[in-house]
Write a protein that holds these residues in place. Sequence first.
Motif, PDB file in Angstrom:
ATOM      1  N   LEU A 111       0.831  -1.208   0.000  1.00 32.81           N
ATOM      2  CA  LEU A 111       0.000   0.000   0.000  1.00 32.81           C
ATOM      3  C   LEU A 111       0.864   1.256   0.000  1.00 32.81           C
ATOM      4  O   LEU A 111       0.516   2.263  -0.626  1.00 32.81           O
ATOM      5  CB  LEU A 111      -0.933  -0.008   1.216  1.00 32.81           C
ATOM      6  N   TYR A 112       1.998   1.194   0.703  1.00 29.84           N
ATOM      7  CA  TYR A 112       2.932   2.326   0.715  1.00 29.84           C
ATOM      8  C   TYR A 112       3.505   2.548  -0.691  1.00 29.84           C
ATOM      9  O   TYR A 112       3.595   3.696  -1.156  1.00 29.84           O
ATOM     10  CB  TYR A 112       4.055   2.043   1.709  1.00 29.84           C
ATOM     11  N   ILE A 113       3.891   1.477  -1.372  1.00 32.43           N
ATOM     12  CA  ILE A 113       4.427   1.589  -2.728  1.00 32.43           C
ATOM     13  C   ILE A 113       3.361   2.118  -3.686  1.00 32.43           C
ATOM     14  O   ILE A 113       3.620   3.024  -4.496  1.00 32.43           O
ATOM     15  CB  ILE A 113       4.943   0.217  -3.220  1.00 32.43           C
ATOM     16  N   ILE A 114       2.158   1.576  -3.585  1.00 30.25           N
ATOM     17  CA  ILE A 114       1.068   1.947  -4.493  1.00 30.25           C
ATOM     18  C   ILE A 114       0.712   3.430  -4.364  1.00 30.25           C
ATOM     19  O   ILE A 114       0.352   4.083  -5.346  1.00 30.25           O
ATOM     20  CB  ILE A 114      -0.163   1.058  -4.229  1.00 30.25           C
ATOM     21  N   TYR A 115       0.827   3.968  -3.178  1.00 27.88           N
ATOM     22  CA  TYR A 115       0.477   5.378  -2.943  1.00 27.88           C
ATOM     23  C   TYR A 115       1.204   6.323  -3.901  1.00 27.88           C
ATOM     24  O   TYR A 115       0.640   7.336  -4.338  1.00 27.88           O
ATOM     25  CB  TYR A 115       0.792   5.743  -1.490  1.00 27.88           C
ATOM     26  N   PHE A 116       2.440   6.009  -4.255  1.00 29.07           N
ATOM     27  CA  PHE A 116       3.264   6.895  -5.072  1.00 29.07           C
ATOM     28  C   PHE A 116       3.095   6.675  -6.577  1.00 29.07           C
ATOM     29  O   PHE A 116       3.709   7.391  -7.377  1.00 29.07           O
ATOM     30  CB  PHE A 116       4.745   6.718  -4.714  1.00 29.07           C
ATOM     31  N   GLN A 117       2.272   5.706  -6.965  1.00 31.66           N
ATOM     32  CA  GLN A 117       2.200   5.343  -8.375  1.00 31.66           C
ATOM     33  C   GLN A 117       1.063   6.070  -9.100  1.00 31.66           C
ATOM     34  O   GLN A 117       0.053   6.430  -8.502  1.00 31.66           O
ATOM     35  CB  GLN A 117       2.004   3.828  -8.512  1.00 31.66           C
ATOM     36  N   PRO A 118       1.231   6.272 -10.432  1.00 32.48           N
ATOM     37  CA  PRO A 118       0.110   6.778 -11.234  1.00 32.48           C
ATOM     38  C   PRO A 118      -0.994   5.725 -11.291  1.00 32.48           C
ATOM     39  O   PRO A 118      -0.771   4.561 -10.959  1.00 32.48           O
ATOM     40  CB  PRO A 118       0.741   7.011 -12.613  1.00 32.48           C
ATOM     41  N   ILE A 119      -2.156   6.127 -11.758  1.00 33.58           N
ATOM     42  CA  ILE A 119      -3.342   5.292 -11.641  1.00 33.58           C
ATOM     43  C   ILE A 119      -3.187   3.926 -12.313  1.00 33.58           C
ATOM     44  O   ILE A 119      -3.610   2.901 -11.766  1.00 33.58           O
ATOM     45  CB  ILE A 119      -4.586   6.043 -12.209  1.00 33.58           C
ATOM     46  N   LYS A 120      -2.553   3.868 -13.479  1.00 35.93           N
ATOM     47  CA  LYS A 120      -2.414   2.582 -14.173  1.00 35.93           C
ATOM     48  C   LYS A 120      -1.537   1.618 -13.380  1.00 35.93           C
ATOM     49  O   LYS A 120      -1.854   0.429 -13.260  1.00 35.93           O
ATOM     50  CB  LYS A 120      -1.827   2.797 -15.573  1.00 35.93           C
ATOM     51  N   LYS A 121      -0.449   2.134 -12.833  1.00 34.33           N
ATOM     52  CA  LYS A 121       0.427   1.283 -12.027  1.00 34.33           C
ATOM     53  C   LYS A 121      -0.243   0.917 -10.709  1.00 34.33           C
ATOM     54  O   LYS A 121      -0.065  -0.194 -10.209  1.00 34.33           O
ATOM     55  CB  LYS A 121       1.759   1.982 -11.766  1.00 34.33           C
ATOM     56  N   LYS A 122      -1.011   1.836 -10.147  1.00 32.94           N
ATOM     57  CA  LYS A 122      -1.752   1.523  -8.923  1.00 32.94           C
ATOM     58  C   LYS A 122      -2.634   0.305  -9.133  1.00 32.94           C
ATOM     59  O   LYS A 122      -2.640  -0.632  -8.333  1.00 32.94           O
ATOM     60  CB  LYS A 122      -2.643   2.714  -8.507  1.00 32.94           C
TER      61      LYS A 122
END
Length: 289
Positions: free
Chosen positions: A133-144
């Motif tokens: 969840l910490y990693i996903i927070y920093f990603q653009p929507i497609k990568k999220k």
Amino acid sequence: DTPLSPAEYPHLGGIIWALFWKISFLNYEFFGRMIYIFVYVISILLIAEKITNNINLKLLFILILFFLTFDHYLFSGYQEYLLFGLTIIIFNFLNKLDLKKLNYFNGIFLILSSYLLVWVKNEGIFYFSSIILYIIYFQPIKKKLLFLFISSSLIFIRMFLFDKATGHISIPGLNLDIDFLKTFNFSFSNFIFEIFLITKHAIIAFFKYPIWLLFFFSLFLKKIDKKEIHIIYFSSFSLIFIYAIFLNSQADLNWHLSVTLDRVLFQLSSFFMIFLSFRLQYFMKKFIS
């Protein structure tokens, strides 16, 4: 702890233990357990490496970190040290990468590396989720969406395999039963008492593993700045995890806390070790050089 059947316990640690036992020339069982200590030592060296370039001071910090995290009981072969070391190594990877510019290869690599925690201890599923969840927070929507799909699929696979093996999706190592159909009875007085009991045992555990005292002392000497804001996230996760797990415990709470909480807090201390290394580096530059 109440003994778990082989099907109820993740197998990665056991597989590593068996592998190194069997490939050792002397065929002694303790060689299998030594791999846990090896991973732990590597993680401590990673922490010390970031503190200073001075060899003598580096050796001193290595000894201090060993002393502050040493537990003779856990050194007998418990997988806490394997989980502790792997978590530090994962956070070392996180620290080396710019999460806002994470490419797909590095993102998937971090997900799969963090997934190892799920197969070391039952509680690793929560640690894996917090890191993802910490990693996903920093990603653009497609990568999220992609990283969330991959991570959710991996968790589903884990839960599916354990459901097939045990017939339920409980997390027996923590005496937590995920059953949303169970009748929920709430007593405010019991709730307050349980909060107090958990807090008391947590304070005792902080003194048992004094690496926590060094962490708190570093916060006292220097406030958290913008570059260290992630520490608030992982601190919040740790608090929520501890109270949620033990407030939902199906075992006698006083017994459960006395045999489990200190080990859980030791595992969680690994989330803060990279942060602590940079704090010690800052203090070294400020007060010594």
